[in-house]
Design a protein around this motif. Sequence first.
Motif, PDB file in Angstrom:
ATOM      1  N   THR A  47      53.854  26.573  53.714  1.00 48.17           N
ATOM      2  CA  THR A  47      53.525  25.961  52.425  1.00 48.17           C
ATOM      3  C   THR A  47      52.072  25.517  52.407  1.00 48.17           C
ATOM      4  O   THR A  47      51.362  25.705  51.407  1.00 48.17           O
ATOM      5  N   ALA A  48      51.615  24.951  53.521  1.00 45.78           N
ATOM      6  CA  ALA A  48      50.219  24.515  53.617  1.00 45.78           C
ATOM      7  C   ALA A  48      49.272  25.704  53.515  1.00 45.78           C
ATOM      8  O   ALA A  48      48.219  25.626  52.859  1.00 45.78           O
ATOM      9  N   ILE A  49      49.628  26.805  54.149  1.00 39.81           N
ATOM     10  CA  ILE A  49      48.790  28.009  54.091  1.00 39.81           C
ATOM     11  C   ILE A  49      48.691  28.534  52.657  1.00 39.81           C
ATOM     12  O   ILE A  49      47.604  28.865  52.171  1.00 39.81           O
ATOM     13  N   LEU A  50      49.838  28.590  51.985  1.00 42.77           N
ATOM     14  CA  LEU A  50      49.840  29.066  50.599  1.00 42.77           C
ATOM     15  C   LEU A  50      49.031  28.132  49.700  1.00 42.77           C
ATOM     16  O   LEU A  50      48.314  28.589  48.801  1.00 42.77           O
ATOM     17  N   PHE A  51      49.131  26.843  49.961  1.00 42.52           N
ATOM     18  CA  PHE A  51      48.374  25.875  49.169  1.00 42.52           C
ATOM     19  C   PHE A  51      46.873  26.071  49.352  1.00 42.52           C
ATOM     20  O   PHE A  51      46.101  26.005  48.388  1.00 42.52           O
ATOM     21  N   LEU A  52      46.454  26.327  50.573  1.00 47.17           N
ATOM     22  CA  LEU A  52      45.035  26.549  50.847  1.00 47.17           C
ATOM     23  C   LEU A  52      44.534  27.827  50.173  1.00 47.17           C
ATOM     24  O   LEU A  52      43.427  27.861  49.623  1.00 47.17           O
ATOM     25  N   ILE A  53      45.350  28.879  50.226  1.00 50.30           N
ATOM     26  CA  ILE A  53      44.971  30.135  49.574  1.00 50.30           C
ATOM     27  C   ILE A  53      44.844  29.936  48.076  1.00 50.30           C
ATOM     28  O   ILE A  53      43.877  30.384  47.438  1.00 50.30           O
ATOM     29  N   LEU A  54      45.840  29.258  47.490  1.00 52.25           N
ATOM     30  CA  LEU A  54      45.823  28.999  46.052  1.00 52.25           C
ATOM     31  C   LEU A  54      44.607  28.172  45.661  1.00 52.25           C
ATOM     32  O   LEU A  54      43.923  28.471  44.674  1.00 52.25           O
ATOM     33  N   THR A  55      44.321  27.140  46.439  1.00 53.60           N
ATOM     34  CA  THR A  55      43.190  26.269  46.141  1.00 53.60           C
ATOM     35  C   THR A  55      41.869  27.024  46.229  1.00 53.60           C
ATOM     36  O   THR A  55      40.987  26.869  45.376  1.00 53.60           O
ATOM     37  N   ALA A  56      41.724  27.856  47.261  1.00 53.34           N
ATOM     38  CA  ALA A  56      40.491  28.627  47.428  1.00 53.34           C
ATOM     39  C   ALA A  56      40.278  29.579  46.257  1.00 53.34           C
ATOM     40  O   ALA A  56      39.163  29.686  45.716  1.00 53.34           O
ATOM     41  N   ALA A  57      41.340  30.276  45.857  1.00 52.80           N
ATOM     42  CA  ALA A  57      41.238  31.206  44.727  1.00 52.80           C
ATOM     43  C   ALA A  57      40.913  30.458  43.441  1.00 52.80           C
ATOM     44  O   ALA A  57      40.112  30.923  42.615  1.00 52.80           O
ATOM     45  N   ALA A  58      41.538  29.287  43.265  1.00 53.88           N
ATOM     46  CA  ALA A  58      41.291  28.482  42.060  1.00 53.88           C
ATOM     47  C   ALA A  58      39.840  28.010  42.013  1.00 53.88           C
ATOM     48  O   ALA A  58      39.207  28.004  40.946  1.00 53.88           O
ATOM     49  N   MET A  59      39.297  27.640  43.159  1.00 57.14           N
ATOM     50  CA  MET A  59      37.908  27.167  43.207  1.00 57.14           C
ATOM     51  C   MET A  59      36.926  28.284  42.873  1.00 57.14           C
ATOM     52  O   MET A  59      35.906  28.056  42.207  1.00 57.14           O
ATOM     53  N   VAL A  60      37.236  29.492  43.323  1.00 63.16           N
ATOM     54  CA  VAL A  60      36.368  30.637  43.008  1.00 63.16           C
ATOM     55  C   VAL A  60      36.358  30.891  41.502  1.00 63.16           C
ATOM     56  O   VAL A  60      35.296  31.074  40.884  1.00 63.16           O
ATOM     57  N   THR A  61      37.552  30.901  40.915  1.00 68.25           N
ATOM     58  CA  THR A  61      37.647  31.121  39.471  1.00 68.25           C
ATOM     59  C   THR A  61      36.976  29.998  38.702  1.00 68.25           C
ATOM     60  O   THR A  61      36.312  30.223  37.680  1.00 68.25           O
ATOM     61  N   TRP A  62      37.166  28.778  39.194  1.00 67.29           N
ATOM     62  CA  TRP A  62      36.541  27.607  38.577  1.00 67.29           C
ATOM     63  C   TRP A  62      35.017  27.764  38.572  1.00 67.29           C
ATOM     64  O   TRP A  62      34.362  27.548  37.555  1.00 67.29           O
ATOM     65  N   TRP A  63      34.458  28.143  39.720  1.00 68.13           N
ATOM     66  CA  TRP A  63      33.004  28.317  39.829  1.00 68.13           C
ATOM     67  C   TRP A  63      32.513  29.410  38.896  1.00 68.13           C
ATOM     68  O   TRP A  63      31.483  29.255  38.222  1.00 68.13           O
ATOM     69  N   MET A  64      33.235  30.514  38.843  1.00 67.71           N
ATOM     70  CA  MET A  64      32.837  31.623  37.975  1.00 67.71           C
ATOM     71  C   MET A  64      32.911  31.218  36.505  1.00 67.71           C
ATOM     72  O   MET A  64      32.058  31.612  35.697  1.00 67.71           O
ATOM     73  N   ALA A  65      33.928  30.419  36.145  1.00 69.31           N
ATOM     74  CA  ALA A  65      34.087  29.996  34.754  1.00 69.31           C
ATOM     75  C   ALA A  65      32.925  29.119  34.313  1.00 69.31           C
ATOM     76  O   ALA A  65      32.462  29.209  33.170  1.00 69.31           O
ATOM     77  N   PHE A  66      32.449  28.262  35.209  1.00 67.86           N
ATOM     78  CA  PHE A  66      31.356  27.377  34.864  1.00 67.86           C
ATOM     79  C   PHE A  66      29.998  28.037  35.077  1.00 67.86           C
ATOM     80  O   PHE A  66      28.957  27.370  34.996  1.00 67.86           O
ATOM     81  N   ASN A  67      30.045  29.335  35.370  1.00 73.39           N
ATOM     82  CA  ASN A  67      28.806  30.094  35.480  1.00 73.39           C
ATOM     83  C   ASN A  67      28.799  31.281  34.516  1.00 73.39           C
ATOM     84  O   ASN A  67      28.172  32.306  34.772  1.00 73.39           O
ATOM     85  N   GLY A  68      29.526  31.121  33.411  1.00 69.22           N
ATOM     86  CA  GLY A  68      29.435  32.085  32.327  1.00 69.22           C
ATOM     87  C   GLY A  68      30.599  33.036  32.144  1.00 69.22           C
ATOM     88  O   GLY A  68      30.686  33.712  31.117  1.00 69.22           O
ATOM     89  N   MET A  69      31.524  33.146  33.131  1.00 70.72           N
ATOM     90  CA  MET A  69      32.632  34.084  32.986  1.00 70.72           C
ATOM     91  C   MET A  69      33.749  33.482  32.140  1.00 70.72           C
ATOM     92  O   MET A  69      34.014  32.273  32.212  1.00 70.72           O
TER      93      MET A  69
END
Length: 257
Positions: A47-69
């Motif tokens: 569960t911890a591994i899945l949470f880390l993967i989900l969080t990492a993917a969410a942060m990437v999308t978050w960064w891209m969204a606030f950079n014009g995507m």
Amino acid sequence: MNFNSKNPFLSDKRFSSNAVSKAEEVHEAKIIDYNQEMTLSGTINKTAILFLILTAAAMVTWWMAFNGMNPIVPAFGGAIIGLILVVIASFKQHLSPYLAPGYALFEGLFIGGISAIFEIKYPGIVVNAVSATLVTFLVCLGLYKFKIVKVTEQFKSVVIASTLAIATYYLFSWLASLIFNFTPVHYGNGMMSIGISVFVIIIAALNLFLDFDQIEKGVQQRMPKFMEWFGAMGLMITLVWLYVEFLRLLSKLSSKD
């Protein structure tokens, strides 16, 4: 009437000996190897591994969204692919070690996308939603661990019936809005809409107790090791649902200010 966990991953059928696949039957025929059986600590680690993967993917999308995507693209795509992986895993549990990380990755894209959408409109809402979800999870885990809340058949019946009612309402409301240009009562920021969101959050939280119970039963029944990924994936599904509902509730409260 015997209801099981709303989460299709964590139903009694999925965690029973009758649902064992051919691969699991082979497992039972071999000499018992406790390193190849489902454990509580193993499920927690997954569960911890899945949470880390989900969080990492969410942060990437978050960064891209606030950079014009446009965040709608990864949110929609992640939701669709995540749903497909959920359906496959519900029938092919032995593939969970591969499907669960994939689900966490694409669901992270979804979470990151919708979080960015809400944050742009309601600054600070994501931190509050994450905090509310985490606190709710810890409280429910504590209540379950110390047997303050016991998962009885009556408890299951109430939670599952309520969950099915919510799913049915959401489905028909969505169809009605498409066909008749109808505005569902859970839209907007009225008291009725806020009340519905609070009710849904309560039911989502109660589903956590059913998830904990089914994982514990899987451990007691000495299910195969891959069921740790299966159980962890199911728990993540409930947590994602809970987080999204907190986002919706907080957005309604913010819009009233």
